[in-house]
Design a protein around this motif. Sequence first.
Motif, short mmCIF file in Angstrom:
data_model
loop_
_atom_site.label_atom_id
_atom_site.label_comp_id
_atom_site.label_asym_id
_atom_site.label_seq_id
_atom_site.Cartn_x
_atom_site.Cartn_y
_atom_site.Cartn_z
N ASP A 36 2.65 8.09 0.44
CA ASP A 36 2.06 8.23 1.78
C ASP A 36 3.13 8.28 2.88
O ASP A 36 2.84 8.74 3.99
CB ASP A 36 1.07 7.08 2.06
CG ASP A 36 -0.27 7.30 1.34
OD1 ASP A 36 -0.50 8.42 0.83
OD2 ASP A 36 -1.07 6.35 1.29
N ARG A 87 -0.65 -6.86 -5.03
CA ARG A 87 -0.66 -6.00 -6.23
C ARG A 87 0.68 -6.00 -6.97
O ARG A 87 1.69 -5.57 -6.44
CB ARG A 87 -1.09 -4.58 -5.85
CG ARG A 87 -0.19 -3.91 -4.85
CD ARG A 87 -0.81 -2.62 -4.28
NE ARG A 87 -1.99 -2.94 -3.46
CZ ARG A 87 -2.64 -2.05 -2.71
NH1 ARG A 87 -2.26 -0.80 -2.69
NH2 ARG A 87 -3.69 -2.42 -2.00
N GLN A 103 1.21 -4.16 -9.35
CA GLN A 103 1.48 -2.76 -9.67
C GLN A 103 2.62 -2.21 -8.80
O GLN A 103 3.26 -1.22 -9.18
CB GLN A 103 0.21 -1.91 -9.44
CG GLN A 103 -0.89 -2.15 -10.46
CD GLN A 103 -1.87 -3.26 -10.05
OE1 GLN A 103 -1.55 -4.13 -9.25
NE2 GLN A 103 -3.06 -3.23 -10.61
N LEU A 156 -3.89 1.12 -15.71
CA LEU A 156 -2.75 0.22 -15.91
C LEU A 156 -1.54 0.98 -16.44
O LEU A 156 -0.53 0.39 -16.82
CB LEU A 156 -3.13 -0.89 -16.90
CG LEU A 156 -4.22 -1.85 -16.46
CD1 LEU A 156 -4.43 -2.95 -17.52
CD2 LEU A 156 -3.88 -2.50 -15.12
N LYS A 173 -3.90 2.72 -7.64
CA LYS A 173 -3.62 1.55 -8.49
C LYS A 173 -4.86 1.01 -9.17
O LYS A 173 -4.76 0.35 -10.20
CB LYS A 173 -2.89 0.47 -7.71
CG LYS A 173 -3.74 -0.27 -6.71
CD LYS A 173 -3.83 -1.75 -7.02
CE LYS A 173 -4.69 -2.42 -5.97
NZ LYS A 173 -4.96 -3.81 -6.20
N PHE A 174 -6.04 1.26 -8.61
CA PHE A 174 -7.25 0.73 -9.25
C PHE A 174 -7.65 1.49 -10.50
O PHE A 174 -8.39 1.00 -11.32
CB PHE A 174 -8.42 0.75 -8.26
CG PHE A 174 -8.40 -0.39 -7.31
CD1 PHE A 174 -8.94 -1.61 -7.66
CD2 PHE A 174 -7.80 -0.26 -6.07
CE1 PHE A 174 -8.90 -2.68 -6.78
CE2 PHE A 174 -7.75 -1.33 -5.19
CZ PHE A 174 -8.30 -2.54 -5.55
N LYS A 175 -7.13 2.72 -10.65
CA LYS A 175 -7.64 3.60 -11.71
C LYS A 175 -7.11 3.26 -13.08
O LYS A 175 -7.76 3.55 -14.08
CB LYS A 175 -7.23 5.05 -11.41
CG LYS A 175 -7.93 5.67 -10.24
CD LYS A 175 -7.45 7.12 -10.11
CE LYS A 175 -7.79 7.69 -8.75
NZ LYS A 175 -7.04 8.91 -8.47
N ASP A 222 0.85 -1.20 0.00
CA ASP A 222 0.00 0.00 0.00
C ASP A 222 0.88 1.26 0.00
O ASP A 222 0.53 2.26 -0.61
CB ASP A 222 -0.91 0.04 1.23
CG ASP A 222 -2.21 -0.73 1.03
OD1 ASP A 222 -2.17 -1.96 1.17
OD2 ASP A 222 -3.24 -0.10 0.73
N TYR A 223 2.02 1.20 0.72
CA TYR A 223 2.93 2.36 0.73
C TYR A 223 3.61 2.51 -0.64
O TYR A 223 3.82 3.62 -1.12
CB TYR A 223 4.02 2.20 1.80
CG TYR A 223 3.53 2.29 3.23
CD1 TYR A 223 2.24 2.73 3.53
CD2 TYR A 223 4.36 1.95 4.30
CE1 TYR A 223 1.79 2.80 4.84
CE2 TYR A 223 3.92 2.03 5.62
CZ TYR A 223 2.64 2.44 5.87
OH TYR A 223 2.21 2.51 7.18
N SER A 225 -0.49 3.14 -3.47
CA SER A 225 -1.70 3.00 -2.67
C SER A 225 -2.89 2.60 -3.54
O SER A 225 -2.92 2.83 -4.74
CB SER A 225 -1.99 4.29 -1.92
OG SER A 225 -2.68 5.17 -2.75
N GLY A 226 -3.86 1.95 -2.88
CA GLY A 226 -5.05 1.45 -3.57
C GLY A 226 -5.79 2.54 -4.32
O GLY A 226 -6.32 2.30 -5.41
N LYS A 227 -5.78 3.75 -3.75
CA LYS A 227 -6.58 4.81 -4.40
C LYS A 227 -6.04 5.14 -5.79
O LYS A 227 -6.79 5.61 -6.63
CB LYS A 227 -6.67 6.05 -3.52
CG LYS A 227 -5.39 6.82 -3.36
CD LYS A 227 -5.60 8.03 -2.46
CE LYS A 227 -4.27 8.66 -2.13
NZ LYS A 227 -4.34 9.65 -1.06
#
Lengths: 418, 166
Positions: free
Chosen positions: B41, B68, B70, B29, B25-27, B17-18, B21-23
Amino acid sequence: MGKTMSEKIFERKVNHAVQPGDLVIAPIDCAMGQDGTTPLAIKSFLDMNAQSVFDHHKIFFVIDHNAPSPMESVSRLHDEMRSFAQKFGISLFDVGQGVCHELMVAKGLVVPGDLVVGADSHTCTYGALGAFATGIGSTELAVAMISGKLWFKVPETIRINLHGTLQEGVFAKDVILFIASQLKADGANYKAIEFHGPVIDRLEMDERFTISNMAVEMGAKAGLMVPDDKTFSWVKKRSKRDFESVFPDPNARYCEVVDLDCSFLTPQVALPHRVDTVKSVEELDEIPIQEAFIGTCTNGRIRDLEVATRILSGRKVHPHVRLIVAPASREIFLHALQMGWVEEIVQAGGVFVTPGCGPCVGTHQGIPGDGWNVISTANRNFKGRMGNASAFIYLASPATVAASAIEGKITDPRKYLR
Amino acid sequence: MSWRGYAHKFGDDINTDYIISGKHKFKTLDMNELAKHVMEDIDPNFYQKIKPGDFIVAGKNFGCGSSREQAPRALLAAGIRGVLALSFARIFFRNAINCGLLVLECNTSPIQNGDEMEIDLLVGKIYDHTQGVQIEARPLPQVMIDILQEGGLVNYFKKYGSFRGV
């Protein structure tokens, strides 16, 4: 020399004897991907010029992490998953059907003795069924989809014996938070865990999944439990597949044996920003909270919503608190509706969001504000995890979260359960 | 195969996550887009500090948490050539190799932030030219060296169609 469950599962898959440390190429029983990892797996699949999948009956996609889509770029990625699934005949669980790890066990897709890979770290949840289930990345998911095989290192196993009887108000979540505090975040790196003992024997499947789910928070590759009558009754209700369970030999070789007495355990809380920094709820100073979250692959199941309802019923959520509830699946949501739990929680001031991952991963449905304290039933409290690096996340059982939502501060739930 | 670059030092238990972060990586590729947010973060200006070919040097359990991919891909896109850590979480470790990001387990305590590093993958040696020390890396299994030499699992699998030498 006897064998652990993990060694036996790998031996059966590769048809020869294995030792911890051996590298093997093993056929998998099924592979799972979710919407945070599958689009990249599809990209790798296409980059490898693959034309087909090894067996479309053994691959499952779930849109749960960012569902329903909060933005157009995410909608496009979801559509890529849908098109790919349709083209190859892969089952896809779409928006609102639930969290991948609940669906894999509740739909009977995993049975004891299976070797399962999933492009999500909490794939270890299925270990509660006596399967070897482990998290992988997107490109490995692509290779698994193409060839049906992956290479694995046969892990050593830590045996954790959980003795005693849990007190009223103490749950599986408290047990696994306590274990995390003892083993630490890297205490089981590269290893499998087997959970044993009377505490596990008495837990229902819902609660066993909570424990196996968090094996990865100690770095474990898998978190297995020995199948028993509860396991068989769970699986037979849900799956038509034949299966052959594996059991550890009495003289199996473990790299470490941990004995924990759970009789004296009290409700546990993991403090920001580490899962392994855990205190007993009564040791905490007054910690006001602004958000409370009940849900996730750890604690969004029927028994979780039931205990939360018992506490919230006829009471009111504190006016400074947003209580968000995400059932782990549509079936769980329907059950909660039929039982009247949804009405009781909403009357108390709670908010229901789509069955799925909810605000756990920081993408939508409850991103905390600056400086907020959140108490959550999820499995991770890393800084920024819920989408705001200046928020503070505490992890606890659904009972502790519900009691805290009422009082507006982190609260021992036992007084509400007597 | 040997690489030179500068060290960026981090502590223990750096989770994925560091790393990204999820906010974010989901958006998308688009790894060049995700690259701008690596480590933000815990170090908001980290992306600006990276020179292509640099190394992250960390304590124990680097890459714990989410699976992830990513995370290693965004580090590569940000210019990071490899990660040296006392230990790694297993999913990140595999993902890194599969993406062609060098990951070596070694004693990182002598290395200081900004040190000039040289990594020799085949002999498993790490040289800290600033401190004048040589550090042994834990050897990788052959299958991982082969995947790294092909630049990652996509190329490896395209070439061989299965895993060799396991």
